[in-house]
Design an enzyme around this catalytic site. Structure first.
Site, short mmCIF file in Angstrom:
data_model
loop_
_atom_site.label_atom_id
_atom_site.label_comp_id
_atom_site.label_asym_id
_atom_site.label_seq_id
_atom_site.Cartn_x
_atom_site.Cartn_y
_atom_site.Cartn_z
N ARG A 47 0.51 5.19 -5.81
CA ARG A 47 0.43 3.95 -5.05
C ARG A 47 -0.46 4.22 -3.83
NH1 ARG A 47 5.64 3.31 -2.20
NH2 ARG A 47 4.51 3.89 -0.34
N TYR A 65 5.61 8.74 6.32
CA TYR A 65 6.25 9.66 5.37
C TYR A 65 5.29 10.44 4.48
CZ TYR A 65 5.89 5.34 2.55
OH TYR A 65 5.44 4.20 1.92
N HIS A 98 4.27 0.54 0.47
CA HIS A 98 5.29 0.00 -0.44
C HIS A 98 5.19 -1.52 -0.47
CE1 HIS A 98 9.07 -1.19 -2.19
NE2 HIS A 98 9.46 -1.71 -1.05
#
Lengths: 349, 326
Positions: A254, A267, A258
């Site tokens: 990805r 992160y 998100h």
């Protein structure tokens, strides 16, 4: 005899290397099909960029970007027949488009319309799922219905790596295997479930090997390799139609957040992102096509212009869709409005 | 006509619908060869085969989730959850998926399925077998919740549930499964979902009840009529969603005193909802506060004390006395 995790060796199937060079056999896919799939990937990337931009302008609500996963979604959905069914999550606009969803419909959900999860009749795409892995069970039930009604259809559950931790995922695989259903569990392992990496999601070295525990076949494929995904999916469909469920793990990434409400810099490392950007599925396909003299910059520019216009028109169409009204929230709770609900609706005047 | 108890009436309804409609398929744990732990599906595997009567793997979420997928694709699945206390395992699939499929797809997909489950206390079950959880599903718009208490109602309502275009949670009071028999038509018939039944007419007090508590309420009401000369109207709701508020309100206006009796925990449930309804729409008819005799707000207790915990005859009688004291 102890079973040991190291007993299982899983290869990753691919057709092209990361630079788009053919390694191994020619995939035997018609040139026009490859070009068509490539165009779908372009459309999805452009749609995605446009959607994120529109969200930033406040013209779209929360949106889940799909960039980076185009090959996995196009390669899998392109192999399906019109009568097959897909059960997508919220990050499956690519698969949904290829399987017949109109572009403008895909804007309605993030715009907040009541009919945002209402694919048109004749398009065999289930309403996109929000609860992780819940659609695996619906796909399984759908495959069961196909078998029961003796219809030649397969159902595909589109899930991510995070979904493989859920009970529903396990239960769906188990039921499908016992009942020998025409179903494909297509897992896009995009490495991250929001902020949790796949290494914290499972101690399995691969997701594909989980198939073995259910007594079904599985395969791990380079999910950024369009031709490999397409080939794998063709074989998966062939098996599923014989009542042999399949688990496919498509290894991908990805590239975006998100959702538009997420900040991935909290992160994950920039270096990791760059590493995967170098494996971009679209760039890879483009270099393959150019090498084969099936594509050039002029064609690319022309196609991008055409697609951008198509997206702009569909966005306009979506923006012109009449706003949902509170009164309409009562329309599809039950087939017939019960008296107490009718009273509440009538109180709106 | 045939004399049937509730479990036979359920079995009969399932058999008739399997015969009538090829789209009907039964799913559940131990429903095949074993005929269900209460024998509700007894003989159906032998008659209809493994294609129509399916012993599933042991997973409640998948049983309901499979039914959603099947129903959305044109079948009429009837799923059995072995005990209602196990429904928590399927909470997402039932409350979040089944209930809102029609809504979230703006009518494109529907889930005309039935989930049957036995529930109710007084039979010394292990933990999490006896809980009355209807209140949870009162909060799940899109579901219908049906809770019959007689063989006649069970058969007519189950057939109606299977034919209903919306998902129905059909709750069967296990203590009443074999408590009594009743004349039930042998052919198929339906009763309207959403219609309460006035099982005893009266003028002094209204008792509103349903499901597992109904038999005890009826007994107390009859006793009081005989021994105290108090005329009690008993309403058996039969359906929790949609609620038959018309029948409730008409009775309240007539008797002016209302007792609600249910087995579920007291707070925030169907009894509270009915009390609020009366408060909103009929408060000036009341001669006394609306009272509730229910389970207590504890987890469903152990067998040693369950008879005291349940709304038993003594507790219901005390409730009536209190109402009449006003």
């Amino acid at each position: 005899m102890w079973l040991e995790p190291d007993d299982i060796m899983v290869d990753t199937f691919s057709v092209l290397d990361e630079k788009g060079r053919l390694h191994g056999e020619e995939p035997h896919i018609e040139a026009h099909q490859i070009i068509e799939m490539y165009k779908w990937m372009l459309l999805i990337r452009l749609f995605d960029e446009r959607a994120v931009k529109m969200q930033r302008q406040g013209r779209l609500g929360t949106y889940a970007p799909v960039s980076g996963q185009e090959a996995a979604q196009v390669g899998s959905a392109y192999a399906l027949r019109k009568q097959d069914w897909i059960f997508p999550s919220y990050r499956e606009i690519g698969a949904a488009l290829v399987h017949g969803m109109p572009l403008s419909q895909l804007f309605l959900y993030p715009m907040g319309h009541l009919a945002g999860a209402s694919p048109p009749e004749g398009v065999n795409v289930f309403s996109q799922q929000i609860i992780i892995a819940a659609q695996s069970l619906h796909a399984m039930g759908s495959a069961w219905a196909s078998k029961y009604l003796e219809k030649d259809e397969v159902s595909v559950a589109y899930v991510g790596d995070g979904a493989t931790s859920q009970g529903d995922f396990h239960e769906a695989l188990n039921f499908a295997a016992v009942q020998r259903l025409p179903i494909i569990f297509f897992v896009q392992n995009n490495q991250w479930a929001i902020s949790v990496p796949v290494s914290k999601q499972t101690a399995s070295r691969t997701l594909a090997q989980k198939a073995l525990a259910y007594g079904i076949s599985g395969i791990r494929v380079d999910g950024n390799d369009l031709l490999a995904v397409y080939r794998v999916m063709q074989e998966a469909i062939r098996r599923a139609r014989q009542g042999k469920p399949v688990l496919v793990e498509a290894v991908t990434y990805r590239l975006g957040a998100h959702t538009t409400a997420d900040d991935p810099t909290r992160y994950r490392q920039q270096s990791e992102l760059e590493n995967w950007q170098a494996k971009d599925p679209i760039r890879r396909m483009k270099s393959y096509l150019m090498h084969k003299k099936l594509w050039n910059e002029e064609l690319e520019e022309k196609e991008v212009r055409r697609l951008e216009q198509e997206i702009a028109e569909s966005f306009k169409q979506a923006e012109e869709t009449p706003r949902s009204r509170l009164q309409e929230a009562f329309d599809h709770v039950y087939e017939t409005l019960p008296p107490s609900l009718k009273e509440q609706k009538d109180s709106l005047g | 006509m045939a004399r049937m108890n509730i479990v036979e009436a359920v079995n009969d309804a399932l058999r008739l619908e399997l015969e009538r409609d090829e789209r009907v398929i039964l799913l559940g744990e131990d429903i095949g060869r074993n005929g269900g732990v209460f024998r509700a599906t007894n003989g159906l595997l032998a008659q209809f085969g493994e294609r129509r009567v399916v012993d599933t793997p042991l997973a409640e979420s998948a049983i309901v989730g499979a039914a959603v997928g099947m129903a959305a694709r044109g079948l009429r699945p009837v799923a059995e959850i072995q005990f209602l206390g196990f429904i928590y395992e399927a909470m997402d699939q039932l409350a979040a998926q089944t209930a809102r499929l029609r809504f979230r797809s703006a009518g494109r997909f529907t889930a005309p399925l039935v989930v049957r489950a036995p529930y109710g206390g007084g039979v010394r079950t292990p933990e999490l077998h006896a809980d009355s959880l209807e209140g949870l599903f009162l909060h799940s718009p899109g579901l219908k919740v049906v809770m019959p208490s007689t063989p006649y109602d069970a058969k007519g309502l189950l057939i109606a549930a299977i034919r209903d275009p919306d998902p129905v949670l059909f709750l069967e009071p296990m203590k009443l499964y074999r408590a009594f028999r009743q004349e039930v038509p042998q052919e198929d018939y339906t009763l309207e979902i959403g219609k309460a039944s006035i099982v005893q007419e009266g003028t002094d007090v209204t008792i509103i009840t349903w499901g597992a508590a109904a038999l005890t309420v009826k007994k107390v009401a009859q006793d009081w009529q005989g021994t105290h000369g108090v005329s009690i109207e008993v309403i058996d709701l039969r359906t929790i969603v949609p609620l038959d508020s018309q029948t409730i309100l008409s009775s309240v206006e007539k008797t002016e005193r209302v007792l609600i009796v249910h087995e579920a925990v007291k707070s925030g449930g169907v009894g509270a909802e009915i009390s609020a309804l009366i408060n909103e729409q009929a408060i000036y008819s009341l001669e006394a506060p609306v009272l509730r005799v229910t389970g207590y707000d504890t987890p469903y207790p152990v067998p040693m004390i369950e008879d005291d915990w349940l709304p038993n005859e003594d507790r219901i009688a005390k409730g009536i006395e209190e109402l009449l004291a006003h």
